[in-house]
Design a protein around this motif. Structure first.
Motif, mmCIF file in Angstrom:
data_model
loop_
_atom_site.group_PDB
_atom_site.id
_atom_site.type_symbol
_atom_site.label_atom_id
_atom_site.label_comp_id
_atom_site.label_asym_id
_atom_site.label_seq_id
_atom_site.Cartn_x
_atom_site.Cartn_y
_atom_site.Cartn_z
ATOM 1 N N TRP A 235 97.579 -41.229 60.949
ATOM 2 C CA TRP A 235 99.273 -41.661 60.935
ATOM 3 C C TRP A 235 99.964 -42.088 60.556
ATOM 4 O O TRP A 235 101.016 -41.365 60.039
ATOM 5 N N LYS A 236 99.957 -42.493 58.973
ATOM 6 C CA LYS A 236 100.499 -41.992 58.298
ATOM 7 C C LYS A 236 101.703 -41.114 57.347
ATOM 8 O O LYS A 236 102.078 -41.250 57.570
ATOM 9 N N LYS A 237 100.691 -39.998 56.943
ATOM 10 C CA LYS A 237 100.987 -38.675 57.099
ATOM 11 C C LYS A 237 101.754 -38.380 57.898
ATOM 12 O O LYS A 237 102.546 -37.555 58.220
ATOM 13 N N TYR A 238 101.623 -38.293 59.552
ATOM 14 C CA TYR A 238 102.396 -37.981 60.643
ATOM 15 C C TYR A 238 103.345 -39.241 60.611
ATOM 16 O O TYR A 238 104.678 -38.335 60.788
ATOM 17 N N HIS A 239 103.803 -40.411 60.411
ATOM 18 C CA HIS A 239 104.649 -40.771 60.627
ATOM 19 C C HIS A 239 105.816 -40.523 59.584
ATOM 20 O O HIS A 239 106.985 -40.834 59.595
ATOM 21 N N ALA A 240 105.338 -40.402 58.063
ATOM 22 C CA ALA A 240 106.013 -40.271 57.345
ATOM 23 C C ALA A 240 107.009 -38.996 57.587
ATOM 24 O O ALA A 240 108.272 -38.605 56.651
ATOM 25 N N GLN A 241 106.792 -37.872 59.023
ATOM 26 C CA GLN A 241 107.390 -37.050 58.590
ATOM 27 C C GLN A 241 108.487 -37.110 59.921
ATOM 28 O O GLN A 241 108.569 -36.229 60.530
ATOM 29 N N LEU A 242 108.207 -38.291 60.725
ATOM 30 C CA LEU A 242 109.023 -38.235 62.053
ATOM 31 C C LEU A 242 110.399 -38.014 61.704
ATOM 32 O O LEU A 242 111.326 -37.665 62.429
ATOM 33 N N PRO A 243 111.205 -38.943 60.516
ATOM 34 C CA PRO A 243 112.163 -38.696 60.490
ATOM 35 C C PRO A 243 112.961 -37.835 60.928
ATOM 36 O O PRO A 243 114.326 -37.364 60.602
#
Length: 961
Positions: A235-243
């Motif tokens: 999830w952290k890897k996906y969350h880092a790309q949300l911006p």
């Protein structure tokens, strides 16, 4: 495009006087004043009917003023959402007229329009700055970054593009993630048009995965419990790309200017995780210029209950049809429409009449055909299907410049004649979902009916109860309409009637000749399996056993049981029902209980199969794999100096008394055995530490010579010994020690070989030697403690006895009265020497004394080859063909320290075949990680026979997740 907002919309709508008492509030201006009651005269924000009243009032205004302001009335009815008006026109003049009409019409209803915005500045020339959505102190702002929020999207009027503005909270490195935190982030990804559908589907799939996680106790993971670290990293890897979503700019215009033709292309795809659809507009102008733009998309995660891929593809096609229906209602234009899917099975279903398919497929096919009537359905390869990005899910980084997603496949920009060609339809595609038709008055159709009918039910109780309801319905339909009500529960008589009806159908199918003969009063056929039981036909039309105990006092069902074919699916369902009812009884009790009412022919074998293949019973008494016996290793069948290749094992403890009247202490025995001639060497070891084992190894090497290879079980003491030997050899090879030690000790070492974990059977040669040595020791001293000197002497004598055991039977040579033993190879040979040159063909009178001794030793080796080695050829056990081990099989791992029901389960992850390509060691994936185990420690769970067994196996498989 023209955008406006109604100022204080709710406060501009008055309530009728008779409804105002329903909106009362208590109010006082200061704490010291009395509380007074006020009535609210306008629609109040926050009440449940307020949105409806405001929208309905606006539509009523449009209806009344439609004659004067037709453009404004259309915009109010079709392009208004609550207090936002989003509309437009193809030219500036029409846009100005629409703005004028909107302003006038709204003013007549008491509504003031403000926050005007447009991508054409001329439309807003005469509007005051305070009524503009984007303004500065003097004039309309020309800043290209100035934006207006419209329905979850940010619209930049100057460049006329849409952008997203998600508020993504930052994550700290030590943040403990939970389901609640992740869901709160996913909820902020508001994408009503599905423009980011391929990337947001990844978040949906991840959330569904969180829903299936379990805590340490096997329960459901709560909302605020911390997630496993491996899941959190994903999830952290996906969350880092949300911006990155906030950097995407999407052109609002999807149709090329001056378009002469517009087409809709809908794509659908599915996978085991999700299914979805995306819709593109293809427009072309008079200059043959083509523009293809993504209009909208929709996605759904696949249900947790497993469905076949063709069925999921059908759900994706239905979603595409429903998405097209929404778009068609919005654009109010009938355009040429193409539907594309990469599933030939779905195309086969859509080309046929829905009624020929099973209910699941028929319902969805009928809906699709209704919605897409007059549209074209075609096949597109999976690599050219942009909808395939939705079920697979992509990262936000991958969607930024993904032309395949934003503009569709390249062939959409080409001439329609270059669209994908359609594959030839095969009559066999999708036939597994065809509805089966039952034809009466045929033995073959009767057999097909029985087989298919019983397979629809999961258990014996289910088939009895459902058949009882059907029989009751048939009786009710034969009655007059006013007598057709029967809401009571099923009675015992109705259940018994249902059971006997099914029994008759089974007997008519399997005992057709016998049933006809009994009805005509004839004898049983000579080859009938019922000829031994004197059967007869009872009053209810069921064949029963006549038998020889009719005069006993037993019940009628026990004296005349009902014969059933043992291999029939109904009989197996019946036996499984009794097996569970008797709390998983054994074969003997199960068969004895069933025979009180039924007589399954050859039932003993079938009962054993059902009991042994029942998953829960199998786990109580699992059957281990007996793999094909492998070939002997080279160390067992190659001539070598005694103890050059040795196996080592410990046994004990034994009890020693160091001095009189002193307490006994534990000790152990290290057994070294030559793998070639089975010679044994015993060493007393005071404890199980690595240091003591190394000392025993040094004594062994000093007396028997240095070994080239040592084989042992996978014990921690042997692992430590191997590591210390390796460090010791590295130290000897150091420059400072090269002058001290010889070249041989600096370049040679002992190579250690370990058996796989939990595989003592792979060291059967030293296990047999340990068993023989313990037998001698127990016969002499039993469990009585002796002194270390006495025990050491006894060990040497036991060693002599073991080395005097014959390797073969007596020789056929009359001059040779001595059998071949390991001692023949130990006497007269140097500990470091290798076998001398072959002296068998040299005359004895030409040999010296030393050569005569070597000639005698070589004679022993010749006898070893001819008499002992050939005995190893046959496989005395495990001679059956190799068991085929497959990756993915569900197995139970034997643990000698736990009862069978608590043995761990796992799936075979990797195979380790031997030189003969027979798998004897595998890697198993369990809930606790990967384990390497021999196949003899595994029990393969039996294949399921019914849907209930499949569900049971799935429940067991889920424990590994």
């Amino acid at each position: 495009m023209l955008v406006s907002d109604v100022e204080k919309m709710f406060r501009q709508i008055n309530l009728s006087p008779e409804d105002r008492p329903l909106q009362c509030i208590l109010w006082r201006a200061a704490p010291g004043e009395e509380v007074e009651v006020y009535e609210l005269n306008t629609v109040t924000y926050g009440t449940k009917p307020a949105p409806f009243l405001a929208t309905r009032t606006l539509k009523q205004l449009a209806t009344e003023e439609e004659g004067r302001f037709p453009l404004a009335a259309r915009a109010a009815n079709e392009d208004t959402y609550m207090d936002d008006v989003i509309t437009g026109s193809d030219d500036v003049e029409t846009a100005l007229e629409m703005r004028f009409q909107l302003d006038k019409m709204m003013s007549r209803g008491g509504f003031k329009l403000r926050k005007w915005a447009s991508n054409c500045p001329k439309v807003l020339d005469d509007i005051s700055p305070e009524d503009l959505a984007i303004r500065d102190s003097e004039e309309v702002s020309l800043d290209p970054t100035a934006s207006v929020k419209t329905l979850g999207l940010t619209w930049l009027p100057k460049p006329d593009v849409l952008r997203f503005q998600f508020n993504i909270p930052e994550l700290e490195e030590d943040t403990k993630l939970s389901k609640r935190q992740i869901l709160s982030v996913i909820a902020t990804l508001f994408d009503p048009l599905g423009l980011l559908g391929a990337a947001i589907t990844t978040a949906k799939i991840f959330m569904q995965r969180l829903w299936t996680l379990q805590d340490e106790n096997g329960g459901k993971l709560e909302w605020d419990q911390p997630l496993p670290s491996t899941v959190g990293e994903v999830w952290k890897k996906y969350h880092a790309q949300l911006p990155l979503f906030n950097t995407i700019s999407i052109e609002r215009c999807v149709i090329i200017p001056g378009a002469t033709s517009v087409e809709i292309h809908c794509f659908s795809a599915a996978s085991e995780k999700a299914f979805g659809a995306c819709l593109y507009l293809r427009s072309q102008n008079s200059r043959k210029e083509v523009l293809v733009r993504l209009l909208t998309s929709k996605s759904k995660v696949s249900p947790l209950k497993c469905q076949t891929i063709p069925r999921l593809e059908l759900c994706g096609a239905l979603l595409a049809a429903q998405l097209y229906e929404k778009v068609q209602d919005s654009i109010k234009m009938k355009l040429k429409t193409y539907f594309w899917t990469d599933s030939t099975c779905v195309l086969r279903w859509l080309l046929a009449t829905p009624t020929i398919w099973v209910t699941y497929v028929a319902n969805r096919v009928a809906k699709i055909q209704t919605i897409t009537e007059g549209c074209f359905w075609g096949h597109v390869p999976g690599v050219e299907n942009p909808a395939d990005l939705i079920p697979r899910g992509i990262s936000p980084e991958d969607i930024l410049e993904n032309n395949f997603w934003w503009n569709g496949p390249s062939w959409l920009e080409a001439d329609p004649t270059r669209y994908p060609k359609q594959p030839e339809n095969s009559a066999e595609i999708g036939e597994e979902e065809r509805r089966h038709t039952i034809v009466a008055n045929s033995a073959a159709s009767l057999a097909a009916f029985n087989e298919n009918y019983f397979k629809r039910f999961a258990s014996y109780t289910d088939v009895i109860r459902r058949t009882a309801y059907w029989l009751r319905l048939i009786k009710l339909l034969r009655k007059p309409r006013h007598e057709r009500r029967d809401g009571s529960f099923l009675s015992t008589a109705q259940l018994r009637e249902s059971e006997y009806t099914l029994v008759r159908r089974v007997q008519e199918e399997m005992f057709a000749e016998e049933w006809k003969a009994l009805r005509k009063g004839q004898h049983m056929p000579a080859k009938s399996p019922l000829r031994w039981y004197n059967p007869y036909l009872s009053k209810d039309g069921i064949i029963r056993v006549g038998g020889r105990i009719s005069k006993s006092e037993e019940a009628d069902d026990a004296k005349h049981p009902i014969p059933l074919p043992a291999r029939h699916v109904f009989t197996r369902m019946l036996l499984k029902h009794y097996h569970e009812r008797l709390l998983h009884a054994g074969p003997q009790l199960l068969l004895g209980t069933v025979r009180l009412r039924y007589w399954p022919l050859g039932g003993r074998d079938v009962v054993r199969q059902i009991v042994h293949k029942f998953l829960r019973c199998f786990r109580v008494k699992p059957t281990r794999i007996q793999q094909f016996m492998g070939e002997l290793p080279a160390s067992r069948v190659t001539v070598s100096r005694p103890f050059s290749r040795a196996g080592v094992h410990y046994f004990g403890p034994v009890y020693l008394r160091p001095a009189p009247r002193r307490p006994a202490v534990k000790a152990y025995v290290a057994l070294f055995i030559c793998l070639c001639i089975k010679a044994v060497h015993l060493e007393l070891v005071s404890d199980l530490s690595t240091d003591r084992f190394l000392q025993a190894l040094r004594r062994f090497v000093a007396r028997r010579g240095k070994c080239t290879d040592i084989f042992s079980d996978n014990g921690t003491n042997f692992v430590g010994a191997r590591n210390k030997l390796r460090e010791f050899l590295i130290l000897l090879n150091d420059k400072t020690h090269r002058e001290v030690v010889s070249t041989a000790y600096a370049t040679e070492g002992i190579q250690w070989h370990f058996s796989p974990p939990s595989a003592p059977h792979l060291g059967d040669i030293w296990e047999a030697a340990v068993r023989s040595a313990k037998k001698h020791l127990l016969k002499v001293i039993g469990e009585n403690p002796v002194s270390p000197e006495d025990f050491t002497t006894l060990l040497v004598q036991v060693e002599r006895c073991l080395n005097s055991r014959p390797l073969t039977s007596m020789s056929e040579d009359p001059n040779d009265l001595e059998p071949l033993t390991p001692s023949h190879f130990l006497v007269g040979a140097s500990l470091q020497a290798l076998p001398e040159p072959n002296l068998e063909n040299v005359q004895l009178n030409r040999l010296n004394k030393w050569q005569l001794m070597q000639r005698k030793l070589q004679d022993f080796w010749r006898r070893w080859r001819r008499e002992y080695l050939c005995q190893l050829q046959a496989r005395t056990k495990r001679w059956k063909p190799p068991v085929q081990i497959e990756v993915g099989k569900l197995v139970v791992i034997q643990d000698d320290n736990l009862p069978p029901m608590r043995w761990r389960m796992g799936r075979i992850h990797k195979l380790h075949p031997g030189d003969d390509q027979v798998v004897r060691v595998v890697t198993v994936k369990t809930a606790g990680g990967m384990l390497t185990r021999p196949v003899e420690k595994l029990c393969i769970l039996p294949l399921p026979d019914s849907d209930a067994d499949v569900e049971a196996e799935d429940n067991l498989s889920n424990s590994l997740v």
